[in-house]
Design a protein around this motif. Structure first.
Motif, PDB file in Angstrom:
ATOM      1  N   ASP A  18      -7.743   5.942   3.023  1.00 26.88           N
ATOM      2  CA  ASP A  18      -8.375   6.361   4.259  1.00 26.88           C
ATOM      3  C   ASP A  18      -7.368   7.198   5.034  1.00 26.88           C
ATOM      4  O   ASP A  18      -6.200   7.267   4.677  1.00 26.88           O
ATOM      5  CB  ASP A  18      -8.809   5.132   5.077  1.00 26.88           C
ATOM      6  N   GLU A  67      -8.787  17.805   6.228  1.00 27.59           N
ATOM      7  CA  GLU A  67      -9.900  17.030   5.650  1.00 27.59           C
ATOM      8  C   GLU A  67     -10.133  17.414   4.197  1.00 27.59           C
ATOM      9  O   GLU A  67     -11.263  17.573   3.744  1.00 27.59           O
ATOM     10  CB  GLU A  67     -11.173  17.225   6.485  1.00 27.59           C
ATOM     11  N   VAL A 110      -1.822   8.816   7.259  1.00 29.89           N
ATOM     12  CA  VAL A 110      -0.981   9.057   8.432  1.00 29.89           C
ATOM     13  C   VAL A 110       0.244   8.146   8.399  1.00 29.89           C
ATOM     14  O   VAL A 110       1.387   8.599   8.529  1.00 29.89           O
ATOM     15  CB  VAL A 110      -1.771   8.832   9.751  1.00 29.89           C
ATOM     16  N   LEU A 111       0.015   6.856   8.198  1.00 31.64           N
ATOM     17  CA  LEU A 111       1.117   5.889   8.319  1.00 31.64           C
ATOM     18  C   LEU A 111       2.077   5.952   7.134  1.00 31.64           C
ATOM     19  O   LEU A 111       3.289   5.819   7.302  1.00 31.64           O
ATOM     20  CB  LEU A 111       0.562   4.472   8.495  1.00 31.64           C
ATOM     21  N   VAL A 112       1.549   6.164   5.929  1.00 30.25           N
ATOM     22  CA  VAL A 112       2.441   6.282   4.774  1.00 30.25           C
ATOM     23  C   VAL A 112       3.249   7.582   4.888  1.00 30.25           C
ATOM     24  O   VAL A 112       4.431   7.620   4.551  1.00 30.25           O
ATOM     25  CB  VAL A 112       1.661   6.197   3.437  1.00 30.25           C
ATOM     26  N   VAL A 145      -5.012  15.106   5.751  1.00 34.14           N
ATOM     27  CA  VAL A 145      -5.788  14.515   6.850  1.00 34.14           C
ATOM     28  C   VAL A 145      -6.254  15.624   7.793  1.00 34.14           C
ATOM     29  O   VAL A 145      -7.426  15.683   8.184  1.00 34.14           O
ATOM     30  CB  VAL A 145      -4.944  13.482   7.630  1.00 34.14           C
ATOM     31  N   GLN A 181      -6.111   6.643   7.899  1.00 33.20           N
ATOM     32  CA  GLN A 181      -5.075   5.794   8.486  1.00 33.20           C
ATOM     33  C   GLN A 181      -3.893   5.619   7.536  1.00 33.20           C
ATOM     34  O   GLN A 181      -2.741   5.758   7.937  1.00 33.20           O
ATOM     35  CB  GLN A 181      -5.635   4.396   8.817  1.00 33.20           C
ATOM     36  N   SER A 182      -4.201   5.287   6.281  1.00 39.49           N
ATOM     37  CA  SER A 182      -3.120   5.082   5.309  1.00 39.49           C
ATOM     38  C   SER A 182      -2.319   6.365   5.115  1.00 39.49           C
ATOM     39  O   SER A 182      -1.088   6.327   5.020  1.00 39.49           O
ATOM     40  CB  SER A 182      -3.680   4.623   3.961  1.00 39.49           C
ATOM     41  N   ARG A 238       0.817  -1.212   0.000  1.00 38.33           N
ATOM     42  CA  ARG A 238       0.000   0.000   0.000  1.00 38.33           C
ATOM     43  C   ARG A 238       0.853   1.265   0.000  1.00 38.33           C
ATOM     44  O   ARG A 238       0.424   2.322  -0.469  1.00 38.33           O
ATOM     45  CB  ARG A 238      -0.978   0.026   1.188  1.00 38.33           C
TER      46      ARG A 238
END
Lengths: 331, 331
Positions: free
Chosen positions: A111, A96, A116-118, A93, A113-114, A38
């Protein structure tokens, strides 16, 4: 250089084409992840959207103007672009947002989550990359910039919706969210080239002023530019209740009725049809769009003046043209 | 050391008390932000919640066991805690958690935006701190760990709800989300001490195995421990549809009815009253809680065995006790 190459940014991209090709190859290599497919999916969506790559170009140009001959500038330029891409993912994020560079944002396609983490992954990849050349001063400059960026974003978050935000706070936000990475990008060039301190300072000052100019123009265009050109919608800052320079200046001059309008739309966030048009009418009547454009021009001139400390070099002329080009977007 | 000091982690904290006091002072100093007061507010909420500080303790212990005499271990220990705190802030956004260490999470008390941006700030502060000692190998270890952590988190996100997740994928997630920072924390100790490569490898192996053990115990406790002890609610992983070791093993043995249950609750996310109890009953009947506990014990033994390569030292004995203590939580 051909006649079809239209503007200073494109000319810079062409002159630095070989180095930029290596930067793009490195970005592609390092955004991969064997274990988590991802990551490259999300990153490619943003990287392929065709940003102008102005930040890595600045690092390449600053190294070139100092006669740098090694390989570190390519890694540091890719570092700078990774930091920028990571902040875009997190910004979307936080804001928005639904659109970036004319395409749906990653947080909408995947989303939050992706995103933030990526974003975290790209930050980490940036730090891995900046460590590789082994230049401790460049490391210090880039890690400091990362902290100033995050601090500026938090400050912007707490300043949004706050009508008492003044120009000093606005400048701190602008230095954080934009100028810190521009000045780090230009400063690491002379640092890895081992240039004189006057040259290091001059290129820092150039990047700082250019970044401030760039952000002020962006904030101006949000109330005056064409959405297609800047890849975001007219009035985004208004809807997100950000206190940008034209608005801060208009609030300082507001009569009772105007003050009530800003209180309702930005302070309380109650916005109706026609409010954006009314905001733009106030900004125009108060002359704050014009004064904002003038402030951007002042910073472009400061950027240009900083380069006087540099010896004559074709790249110096191109950096001067770039500063003029950035502010021309607001004309 | 007094009779009231009850467990190996507390003993380690006491023996390393002076160094740990300096780490805590440094954390407090560097989490400040003159420009954005929200940063120390959010950070203090998490830092003051009284985590066990196991990761910075590991760095201090690893430096001590190698006879290190300088100051770099304090900065690197604070780095490790900042990286950990940043990932907690982002994890709570990603998991939409409401509770952490028995208190409401930052994303609940402030908002997701603050958690994302303050997390970014702490990441950047971590990188500033790790640059200061000027040890390039330590920089490389810690920046690599940051990338592996983010990769593990993304992998966990895509593996959640996916019933085909196998033990190999689970191990990659565990190495990413937990063991990478444990092993980096222990490895930088011998690196700054200039220890032999066998010692560097031994302390890496110890941190890796301890981190894996720690996470497996955590995943075990989510279906078997007391919520008060671990500061999260029983069944959080079940509700978040995470595929952890006891569940992965139970799915591999499932009959048609059990398979339908896992498909509904974890695959589709349709969960009703009594489902958590049913899940726990299946895990108990299939013996996978017990086999998970056994796997954690195997990793604790591996951690202990890794330390055989180290010369005798009081700190070595304490690290062995720590490994036994971590797995004892699951007894």
């Amino acid at each position: 250089m051909t006649a079809t190459v239209a503007n200073p940014l494109e000319r810079l991209t062409e002159v630095l084409g070989d180095d930029m090709g290596r930067v793009n190859a490195l970005i592609r290599e390092r955004m991969a992840s064997e274990n988590a497919p991802r990551i490259p999916e999300v990153t490619a969506h943003l990287i392929d959207a065709g940003g102008k790559r102005i930040r890595p170009l600045l690092t390449l140009a600053a190294a070139r103007v100092c006669g740098y001959q090694g390989d570190a500038h390519v890694k540091l330029a890719a570092t700078v672009e990774f930091i920028h891409t990571a902040t875009l993912l997190h910004d979307d994020v936080v804001d928005e947002s639904g659109q970036r560079r004319g395409r749906p944002t990653a947080n909408l396609l995947w989303d939050n989550q992706s995103s933030v983490l990526v974003g975290d992954y790209l930050f980490a990849r940036a730090f891995q990359l900046m460590v590789e050349p082994g230049n401790l001063r460049a490391l210090s400059i880039l890690s400091n910039a990362a902290a100033v960026i995050a601090e500026g974003e938090v400050l912007q978050l707490s300043a949004a919706q706050d009508l008492s935000t003044d120009e000093a706070t606005y400048m701190k936000v602008v230095r954080g969210k934009t100028a810190a990475l521009f000045s780090a990008a230009t400063q690491v060039g002379p640092v890895i080239a081992g240039a004189d301190e006057t040259v290091v300072q001059a290129l820092f000052d150039y990047g700082d002023a250019l970044g401030i100019c760039f952000q002020i123009v962006d904030d101006f265009l949000d109330y005056g530019g064409a959405g297609a050109e800047i890849g975001k919608n007219l009035g985004d800052d208004f809807r997100e209740r950000k206190l940008t320079l034209p608005v801060i200046r208009a609030i300082a001059m507001a009569d009772a009725e105007e003050r009530a309008f800003w209180e309702r739309t930005l302070g309380k966030g109650v916005q109706n049809d026609g409010d954006l048009e009314r905001a733009m009418a106030i900004l125009t009547a108060r002359g704050t769009l014009e004064s904002t454009r003038q402030t951007a021009l002042d910073w472009a001139n400061k950027a240009q003046a900083a380069l006087n400390a540099l010896p004559a070099h074709p790249m110096r002329a191109m950096l001067i043209e770039l500063a003029q080009f950035v502010v021309r977007r607001a004309s």
